[in-house]
Write an enzyme that holds these catalytic residues in place. Structure first.
Site, PDB file in Angstrom:
ATOM      1  N   TYR A 205       0.810  -1.216   0.000  1.00 57.22           N
ATOM      2  CA  TYR A 205       0.000   0.000   0.000  1.00 57.22           C
ATOM      3  C   TYR A 205       0.849   1.275   0.000  1.00 57.22           C
ATOM      4  O   TYR A 205       0.342   2.369  -0.195  1.00 57.22           O
ATOM      5  CB  TYR A 205      -0.894  -0.014   1.239  1.00 57.22           C
ATOM      6  CG  TYR A 205      -2.271   0.530   1.016  1.00 57.22           C
ATOM      7  CD1 TYR A 205      -3.333  -0.327   0.761  1.00 57.22           C
ATOM      8  CD2 TYR A 205      -2.521   1.892   1.072  1.00 57.22           C
ATOM      9  CE1 TYR A 205      -4.604   0.163   0.558  1.00 57.22           C
ATOM     10  CE2 TYR A 205      -3.791   2.384   0.866  1.00 57.22           C
ATOM     11  CZ  TYR A 205      -4.827   1.516   0.616  1.00 57.22           C
ATOM     12  OH  TYR A 205      -6.077   2.007   0.424  1.00 57.22           O
TER      13      TYR A 205
ATOM     14  N   LYS B 231       0.460 -13.514   6.336  1.00 56.49           N
ATOM     15  CA  LYS B 231       0.501 -14.628   5.370  1.00 56.49           C
ATOM     16  C   LYS B 231       1.943 -15.118   5.325  1.00 56.49           C
ATOM     17  O   LYS B 231       2.571 -15.218   4.267  1.00 56.49           O
ATOM     18  CB  LYS B 231       0.005 -14.108   4.002  1.00 56.49           C
ATOM     19  CG  LYS B 231      -0.193 -15.161   2.951  1.00 56.49           C
ATOM     20  CD  LYS B 231      -1.491 -15.924   3.095  1.00 56.49           C
ATOM     21  CE  LYS B 231      -1.579 -17.016   2.055  1.00 56.49           C
ATOM     22  NZ  LYS B 231      -2.779 -17.865   2.220  1.00 56.49           N
TER      23      LYS B 231
ATOM     24  N   ASP C 150      -6.271 -15.350   5.257  1.00 59.94           N
ATOM     25  CA  ASP C 150      -7.449 -15.977   4.638  1.00 59.94           C
ATOM     26  C   ASP C 150      -8.295 -16.687   5.697  1.00 59.94           C
ATOM     27  O   ASP C 150      -9.530 -16.586   5.708  1.00 59.94           O
ATOM     28  CB  ASP C 150      -7.063 -16.906   3.481  1.00 59.94           C
ATOM     29  CG  ASP C 150      -5.777 -17.691   3.717  1.00 59.94           C
ATOM     30  OD1 ASP C 150      -5.104 -17.434   4.730  1.00 59.94           O
ATOM     31  OD2 ASP C 150      -5.430 -18.550   2.892  1.00 59.94           O
TER      32      ASP C 150
ATOM     33  N   ASP D  12      -6.568  -2.863   5.207  1.00 62.33           N
ATOM     34  CA  ASP D  12      -7.507  -2.134   4.362  1.00 62.33           C
ATOM     35  C   ASP D  12      -8.706  -3.017   4.012  1.00 62.33           C
ATOM     36  O   ASP D  12      -9.867  -2.612   4.139  1.00 62.33           O
ATOM     37  CB  ASP D  12      -6.767  -1.699   3.088  1.00 62.33           C
ATOM     38  CG  ASP D  12      -7.657  -0.923   2.150  1.00 62.33           C
ATOM     39  OD1 ASP D  12      -8.259   0.073   2.602  1.00 62.33           O
ATOM     40  OD2 ASP D  12      -7.762  -1.297   0.965  1.00 62.33           O
TER      41      ASP D  12
END
Ligand code: NAI
Length: 364
Positions: free
Chosen positions: A124, A191, A224, A248
């Site tokens: 980002y 992750k 996830d 986000d």
């Protein structure tokens, strides 16, 4: 003595929801000198920049701002005012509480979690190279030379910088927030099983920092699996700390658990300045029609009052919103639609603001 606060009403629905918010804050009895500053498309026409220096000076001076949404036209070369403000004041922590309210029209009860999103790094950060650019070519060469893999020559490339200092700062903020607000658990979201270097660094930093807070439980979860867990059992979560991009996405998911964007407040916090703002955008599709829901802006003002040491007034505002929503007779179109499938019987932005303000005054 009056609190000095910069108010950036913004554009689109910004001025309407700001007016409703001001009425509610006035009813709380807290004395605020609003330094009203305009930013966005209209200012761009008049002053050649969407974020004039006098807006930055005002925030620098007051240290506290409440901001309405500002439109970022796509492909205009007009830089996002929101991103520019975060950069100008190094507002590294984006804090978004998600709390179920009776009558919020959502599918869940008992959601009470807080998203703490790192605001300055990660994909980002916007360090990108166009397809065919010299920068992209140089990165491809480095990747190949280092034996790190191959990138197709027709690729554009974004970089994902994640630093020890940036990760430590946000994780400490999350734990300190948990302590200050009587929360019990911090979950680091990552992750790291795939992005071993960047997300691995974030996770290991979180594990190290967690050891300094034995009074707060700590766990970690893959992003996830976190999304699935949030949809299946959101009440299991407490404080979540996330790198920028996951933060986000997951924060909008969480807004959806508690009645949608119209109800979700937020803040961007730095060492010296804090800017409070609703999570949603300028909603050009409903601007100027007196139908927007001002609750997110009102609850952002309550967060600001907490920050200013006016916790009692902030509590009265939250209670008033809760009660008016729970009664269900004086709600805006988005809430009415979520509850009954039709907007019949809804009230406008200002009427809803007045109802909340009246309730705040009664509670005082
Ligand atoms: P949006 O959040 O403005 O609107 C998405 C949908 O939610 C629309 O259907 C809108 O009508 C509805 N909605 C949003 N806020 C609402 C409210 N308070 N009450 C009732 N309904 C509401 O997102 P969109 O359309 O992607 O963005 C519009 C503009 O806002 C863009 O230029 C974007 O860059 C900007 N934006 C600004 C933000 C900020 O200033 N913090 C944050 C997000 C977007």
């Amino acid at each position: 003595m009056a609190h000095q606060v910069t108010l950036i009403p913004g554009d689109g629905i910004g001025p309407e929801i700001s007016a409703a918010m001001r009425e509610v804050v006035a009813a709380s009895g807290v004395d605020i000198d609003w330094h009203v500053q305009e930013a966005g498309a209209k200012v761009m026409e008049a002053e050649g920049t969407p974020l004039p220096e006098h807006v930055l000076d005002s925030v620098r001076e007051t240290g506290t701002a409440l901001k309405g949404p500002v439109t970022t036209p796509v492909g205009s070369g007009f830089r996002s005012v929101n991103v520019a403000l975060r950069r100008a004041f190094d507002l590294f922590a984006c804090v978004r509480p998600c709390l179920s309210m009776p009558g919020d029209g959502s599918r869940y009860d008992g959601v009470d979690l807080v998203i703490v999103r790192e605001n300055t790094e990660d994909l980002y950060a916007g360090i990108e190279f166009d397809e065919g650019s010299k920068g992209a070519r140089a990165i491809m060469d480095t990747v190949e030379r280092e034996g790190a893999g191959t990138i197709k020559p027709d690729s554009a490339i974004s970089l994902k910088p994640v630093s020890v200092s940036g990760s430590e700062r946000i994780v400490r903020y999350a734990f300190d927030y948990a302590r200050r607000n009587g929360r019990h658990k911090v979950t680091a979201v990552h992750k790291a099983n795939i992005m071993k270097c960047t997300d691995g660094l974030f996770l290991h930093t979180a594990e190290r920092v967690a050891a300094d807070y034995p009074d707060i439980a700590f766990d970690s979860k893959i992003v996830d699996a976190t999304c699935m867990g949030l949809v299946m059992a959101p009440a299991d979560f407490d404080v979540l700390v996330l790198p920028n991009l996951y933060g986000d996405i997951v924060s909008d998911l969480c807004a959806g658990l508690v009645g949608g964007l119209g109800l979700a407040p937020g803040s961007n916090i730095g060492e010296h300045q804090a800017i409070f703002e609703a999570t949603h955008g300028s909603a050009p599709d409903i601007a100027g029609k007196d139908i927007a829901n001002p609750t997110a802006m009102i609850l952002s003002a309550a967060m600001m009052l907490d920050h200013l040491g006016e916790g009692a007034a902030a509590g009265r505002i939250r209670t008033a919103v809760r009660e008016v929503l729970a009664e269900g007779t004086c709600v805006t179109a988005d809430i009415r639609r979520a509850l009954s499938g039709s907007t019949e019987g809804c009230v406008g932005t200002q009427a809803y603001g007045k109802a909340v303000a009246a309730r705040v005054a009664e509670l005082g």
